[in-house]
Design a protein around this motif. Structure first.
Motif: not given
Ligand code: GDP
Length: 590
Positions: A98-105, A197-198, A200-201, A233-235
């Motif tokens: 899903h969008v914003d779930h962290g694929k790009t990260t 993912n995430k 750490d949140r 945690s992708a971040k």
């Molecule tokens: P995409 O739309 O799936 O590609 O999502 P993005 O990679 O752009 O990530 C969306 C937001 O979630 C960004 O602000 C990232 O910094 C944040 N994010 C992604 N992975 C993590 C993680 O593991 N931990 C935290 N805290 N934030 C994350």
């Protein structure tokens, strides 16, 4: 002169698409015929020899003969059978979710972590695929160009991805695109690994996310299921090595191999024009070894590989299976998802490209143009009503099947079917958004509608209709289209009476008597008053009497009295004819 018979050889089975091509028919026509025979088929459905024979007979095609073939030497789009000389190849992995779930990260962090040695330092441009080394083994990652595009590749019969990593944010859970990704991966027969993912949140809940996923058919290994789920945690980079370990472990279980001592082949994963370079095409090699100087054919274009670069932009002389490369040298741009193959020389390459071009031109020429299509093309759909639909199906095949079947509903040119959009997966917010204000019906075939989406649709007055049986869906569509048609007024004759006496004439009522000449006369019928063959007014029969006793009706030959209702005063005369009839507002049928 006797035309030559065309022989179509069938080894075991043949797909609807292949059979249509062999017969020179459009896929729609063939699906239509199958439909008539009670077979709901999709473009990729395989028909056995007997079924194919029945259909060809029913079509009444002359000069075509089907022949059973024993050995399978057909050219196939499917991944080829491997020889015992096949060697191990890197897994091809797509990351979805899903969008914003962290694929790009996730992809960025992996790229930085694994290529810190400066290799990837200068990469700023968009890349469609890249490779990482983990434990001294390569993994190929594809940047997902959107699920639709992947579905297109799947339709070409090629399997692109071995493993789909589904990224789910532990603080958000399963969302519509997560479900879409799951369905895609299952449909593509890819192995699924979930990256939760995430973690750490604050608010991240791995257990709840797992429960959420198991609701959607993915059972975590930890709970006795068969899906590997890695909390990451992708971040911060937590657990990414574990994720890569799992990818390699899955690859090992799958025994991913490819032949290298065969002519090279693979898929076009991106293509664009660049000033000074001409066509720049990204390829993923799936078999053989691609080398500069080779002639390759993709779709209806070909070329000699002039330059070949790896994903980092470094020149590469030779690319082995699962390797993404960027090449120049194609005469024209091939399409995303086209399969490429090596040709032994320029002449062969040109010939193959031409053959492909002819095949697609034939397919276009045979495309089934419905009256609705024609109307739209001619842009004269002035008094034709438009029925807008948005179609979602569980797999691309069912979407195609629904679209094709809908197109076959004959609306006699009165309703134009307009397919606003189609897609694979559950009905999403975006679908509802697209259907708003457009008088559009969303049809779901074997998909579901999340509660929040159906609420949103109800609020926006967007009808969403889900079906599991195609006939029911088609019946509904037909009835929706009939609703669009203006109802028509239908009058039917019921009988005729000759007026023999007029007893009372008021402003809005008449009492008269007469003889029924034909048909019947009963209360509720309307009657035209005809004098000297001229219609002078209209009345309604309120009640009927025979010998002063109320009766239901009078039939031909009988004499009786009538109470008639009129809107305006009519002076009925002896000798006038009352022509009884019914008048109905009837919904038009298609
Ligand atoms: P995409 O739309 O799936 O590609 O999502 P993005 O990679 O752009 O990530 C969306 C937001 O979630 C960004 O602000 C990232 O910094 C944040 N994010 C992604 N992975 C993590 C993680 O593991 N931990 C935290 N805290 N934030 C994350």
């Amino acid at each position: 002169m006797q035309a030559q018979e065309k022989v179509i050889q069938i080894a075991g089975s043949i797909t609807v698409d292949e059979l249509a091509q062999a017969l020179g028919l459009s896929v729609t026509t063939l699906i239509g015929q199958l439909f008539k025979e009670g077979i709901v088929a999709t473009i990729n459905q395989r028909l056995d020899y007997d079924t194919a024979s029945i259909i060809v007979d029913e079509l009444g095609l002359t000069g075509v003969r089907l022949e059973k073939k024993n050995s399978s030497t057909q050219i196939s789009n499917q991944r080829r059978e491997l020889s015992d000389r096949a060697v191990e190849r890197p897994p091809v992995v797509a990351v979805m979710g899903h969008v914003d779930h962290g694929k790009t990260t996730l992809l960025d962090t992996l790229l930085n972590k694994k290529t810190v040695e400066g290799e990837a330092g200068g990469i700023t441009q968009h890349i469609s695929a890249y490779q990482l080394k983990h434990d001294d083994r390569m993994i190929t990652f594809l940047d997902t160009p959107g699920h639709e595009a992947f579905a297109a590749i799947r339709q070409h019969g090629a399997m692109l991805t071995d493993i789909v990593v589904i990224v789910v944010a532990a603080d958000d859970g399963v969302k519509p695109q997560t479900v879409e990704a799951i369905k895609f991966a299952q449909g593509a027969n890819a192995k699924i690994i979930v990256a939760i993912n995430k973690i750490d949140r604050e608010g991240a809940d791995v257990q709840r996310t797992m429960a959420d996923l198991s609701q959607h058919g993915l059972q975590p290994e930890e709970w006795g299921g068969d899906i590997t789920m890695v909390p990451i945690s992708a971040k911060r980079g937590d657990n990414l090595d574990k994720l890569l370990d799992m990818i390699l472990l899955t690859a090992d279980l799958e025994e991913l191999k490819a032949d290298v001592d065969i002519p090279s082949e693979g898929l076009v994963i991106e293509s664009h024009m660049e000033v000074g370079k001409g066509s720049v095409v990204n390829l993923l090699v799936t078999g053989g070894e691609l080398k500069t100087g080779e002639f390759i054919v993709a779709g209806n274009t070909y070329g000699k590989i002039r330059t070949m670069l790896d994903w980092k932009g470094k020149p590469k002389g030779k690319a082995t299976p699962s390797t993404p490369v960027t090449v120049t040298g194609f005469k024209e741009l091939p399409n995303f998802g086209d399969r490429f193959i090596e040709a032994k020389d320029e002449k062969t390459a040109r010939k193959l490209a031409l053959l492909n071009a002819n095949a697609s031109a034939d397919a276009a020429a045979n495309a089934n143009v419905t009256s609705g299509d024609l109307l739209r093309m001619m842009n004269v759909a002035d008094n034709s009503k438009v029925f807008n639909v948005l179609i979602k199906g569980d797999v691309l095949g069912s979407v195609t099947s629904v679209v094709d079947s809908l197109k076959m509903i004959d609306t006699k040119g009165e309703v134009t079917l307009n397919i606003v959009a189609t897609g694979v997966g559950d009905v999403t917010e975006n679908d509802v958004y697209m259907a708003t204000g457009e008088n559009t019906v969303i049809y779901g075939f074997n998909v579901s509608v999340p509660v929040n989406i159906s609420k949103m649709a109800a609020r926006d007055n967007v009808p969403i209709k889900c079906y599991k049986v195609i006939y029911e869906l088609l019946d509904d569509a037909k009835s929706e289209m009939e609703d669009l048609l203006d109802a028509e007024i239908v009058e039917e004759d019921a009988g005729e009476m000759k007026v023999k006496g007029v007893f009372r004439t008021e402003r809005t009522s008449i009492i008269a008597g007469g003889e029924v000449l034909k048909g019947i006369c009963k209360a509720g019928l309307l009657a035209k008053v005809v004098r000297n063959k001229q219609e002078i007014g209209e009345v309604e029969v309120e009640s009927v009497q025979k010998e002063k006793i109320a009766v239901n009706e009078l039939v031909a030959g009988e004499t009786g009295g009538l109470a008639l209702k009129t809107e305006h005063k009519i002076q009925l005369e002896i000798g006038d004819r009352l022509k009884f009839f019914t008048r109905e507002l009837r919904k038009k049928k298609l």
